[in-house]
Write an enzyme that holds these catalytic residues in place. Structure first.
Site, PDB file in Angstrom:
ATOM      1  N   ARG A  35      -4.926  -4.341  -0.052  1.00 21.44           N
ATOM      2  CA  ARG A  35      -4.633  -5.756   0.223  1.00 21.44           C
ATOM      3  C   ARG A  35      -5.892  -6.623   0.088  1.00 21.44           C
ATOM      4  NH1 ARG A  35      -0.173  -5.635   5.194  1.00 21.44           N
ATOM      5  NH2 ARG A  35       1.623  -5.609   3.812  1.00 21.44           N
ATOM      6  N   LYS A 195       8.843   0.024  11.013  1.00 18.67           N
ATOM      7  CA  LYS A 195       9.251  -1.347  11.380  1.00 18.67           C
ATOM      8  C   LYS A 195      10.775  -1.525  11.269  1.00 18.67           C
ATOM      9  CE  LYS A 195       4.861  -3.564  10.362  1.00 18.67           C
ATOM     10  NZ  LYS A 195       4.122  -4.471   9.488  1.00 18.67           N
ATOM     11  N   GLY A 343       2.466  -1.879   3.655  1.00 17.85           N
ATOM     12  CA  GLY A 343       1.204  -1.325   4.166  1.00 17.85           C
ATOM     13  C   GLY A 343       1.146   0.190   4.202  1.00 17.85           C
TER      14      GLY A 343
HETATM   15  C1  3PG Z   1       3.097  -6.517   6.991  1.00 16.91           C
HETATM   16  O1  3PG Z   1       2.208  -5.661   6.992  1.00 16.91           O
HETATM   17  O2  3PG Z   1       4.287  -6.230   6.735  1.00 16.91           O
HETATM   18  C2  3PG Z   1       2.735  -7.944   7.257  1.00 16.91           C
HETATM   19  O3  3PG Z   1       1.370  -8.117   7.384  1.00 16.91           O
HETATM   20  C3  3PG Z   1       3.467  -8.477   8.466  1.00 16.91           C
HETATM   21  O4  3PG Z   1       3.092  -7.799   9.623  1.00 16.91           O
HETATM   22  P1  3PG Z   1       4.069  -7.784  10.902  1.00 16.91           P
HETATM   23  O5  3PG Z   1       5.237  -6.929  10.561  1.00 16.91           O
HETATM   24  O6  3PG Z   1       3.243  -7.257  12.032  1.00 16.91           O
HETATM   25  O7  3PG Z   1       4.503  -9.217  11.128  1.00 16.91           O
END
Ligand code: 3PG
Length: 384
Positions: A35, A195, A343
């Protein structure tokens, strides 16, 4: 989108929003600097076109208050090496002290402290955005990876400064638009990672676009739990269970792994193979099993378009990387259109030295998925 150009940056103080949300190891070292490298063309553009000062802002992680472990200092140091140019790190991102430090310095490039040290950032707070705006004459958004979040530094900020998109943002949007117009079938989407709340609503959208959706990581655990199966102490998001209950095959077939590697601790050196029906209260799912991996790889092999985001298991422990490695390699071997991003995924493909084996590598994870599913992102609307 209003694009950055040489006239608007000349002799101006530019507030450059990037996404330097990278993983750091236990010693605070950056695990993948993809990044950071992706932001260099815009920084170099600003230097070449004689911007007076470049003030770089970003978030890092999800701190609750000022957590020194999530300081942008190591990132500023690493960027200094990449650019081979002096960078001034300022240990705050708003206020008089920050403004004075910038004004009194002879240097050109500044990195400010983590925006998320202020809770106002994630609340898209106008006063916080106004404080940020006081530091510059022009705002450039090059933070594609966070454009799916309505945060002050990508949203409210545009009320206070002339606002433009950076080169990376433009490139990401153009690439993904091209993909969206040219999806060939079978279109296989592979989603994993931690996530869950970001990705679960996206599955719903892809159920009408893709042909197969293959799930691993916390997403798969949450859906199995929603279907009434025991997943022990595995990663799930309890509050997403009602939403997960509604998910099932539509146009796309939703495929969940049925065998898993389980352990009693994330730090274990070895796991045990179990079918979903045999998982008990003490188990932790850390990877998907061999049979499920084979099913996934077979579908990947026959796909004409592939989209991948998120590891299949607990990538941080090298003993539980097997399925992710196999999937990463299977996608790399597919010579049709392959798109990967996010990421954790970037870390995996960099470590496997596969980064140049895909048609498209995006810096965004959630942002990439949401853009493809909905054709736009909340923060992009402010640049129109
Ligand atoms: C990511 O890595 O997806 C972005 O930087 C957003 O991060 P976050 O999910 O903590 O908002």
């Amino acid at each position: 989108m209003k694009k950055i150009n040489s006239q608007i940056v000349k002799n101006k103080q530019v507030l450059l929003r990037v996404d330097y949300n990278v993983d750091l190891d236990k010693k605070g070292k950056i695990i993948s600097d993809f990044r950071l490298r992706a932001s260099l063309p815009t920084i170099n553009f600003l230097l070449k076109n004689k911007a007076k000062k470049i003030i770089i802002i970003s978030h890092l992680g999800r701190p609750e208050g000022k957590d020194k472990k999530l300081s942008l200092l190591p990132i500023a140091k690493h960027l200094e090496k990449l650019l081979n140019q002096k960078i001034i790190f300022i240990d705050d991102c708003v206020g008089k002290k920050v403004k004075e430090a910038i004004e009194s310095s002879e240097e050109k490039i500044f990195v400010l402290e983590n925006l998320r040290f202020y809770k106002e950032e994630e609340k898209n707070d106008k006063s916080f955005a106004q404080e940020l705006a006081k530091l510059a004459d022009v705002y450039v958004n090059d933070a594609f990876g966070v454009c799916h979040r309505l945060n002050a530094s990508v949203g409210a900020i545009t009320n206070f400064l002339p606002s433009y998109s950076g080169l990376l943002l433009e490139k990401e949007v153009k690439n993904l638009q091209k993909l969206k117009k040219n999806i060939k079938h079978p279109f296989v989407v592979i989603l994993g990672g931690a996530k869950i709340s970001t990705k679960l609503p996206i599955i719903n959208e892809f159920l009408d676009i893709a042909d197969y959706i293959l799930l691993g990581g916390g997403l798969a655990n949450t859906i199995w739990k929603a279907r009434g199966f025991e997943v022990g102490k595995s990663l799930i998001e309890e509050e997403k269970i009602p939403e997960a209950k509604k998910l099932g095959s539509r146009k796309a077939e939703l495929i969940l792994p049925r065998d898993f590697i389980i352990t009693s601790s994330f730090e274990s050196s070895k796991g045990k193979l179990k079918e979903i029906e045999n998982i008990n209260k003490k188990d932790i799912i850390v990877d998907i099993g061999e049979t499920s991996t084979k099913v996934f790889c077979q579908l990947i092999k026959s796909a004409k378009t592939i989209l991948w985001n998120g590891p299949m298991g607990y990538w941080e422990n090298k003993n539980f990387q097997t399925a992710t490695i196999k999937i990463a390699k299977a996608i790399a071997q597919n010579k049709n259109f392959t798109v990967v991003g996010g990421g954790e995924t970037l870390i995996a493909i960099e470590q496997l030295k596969l980064i140049d084996k895909y048609s498209l590598v995006s810096t965004g994870g959630g942002a990439m998925l949401e853009f493809l599913a909905k054709d736009n992102l909340p923060a992009l609307k402010f640049l129109e």
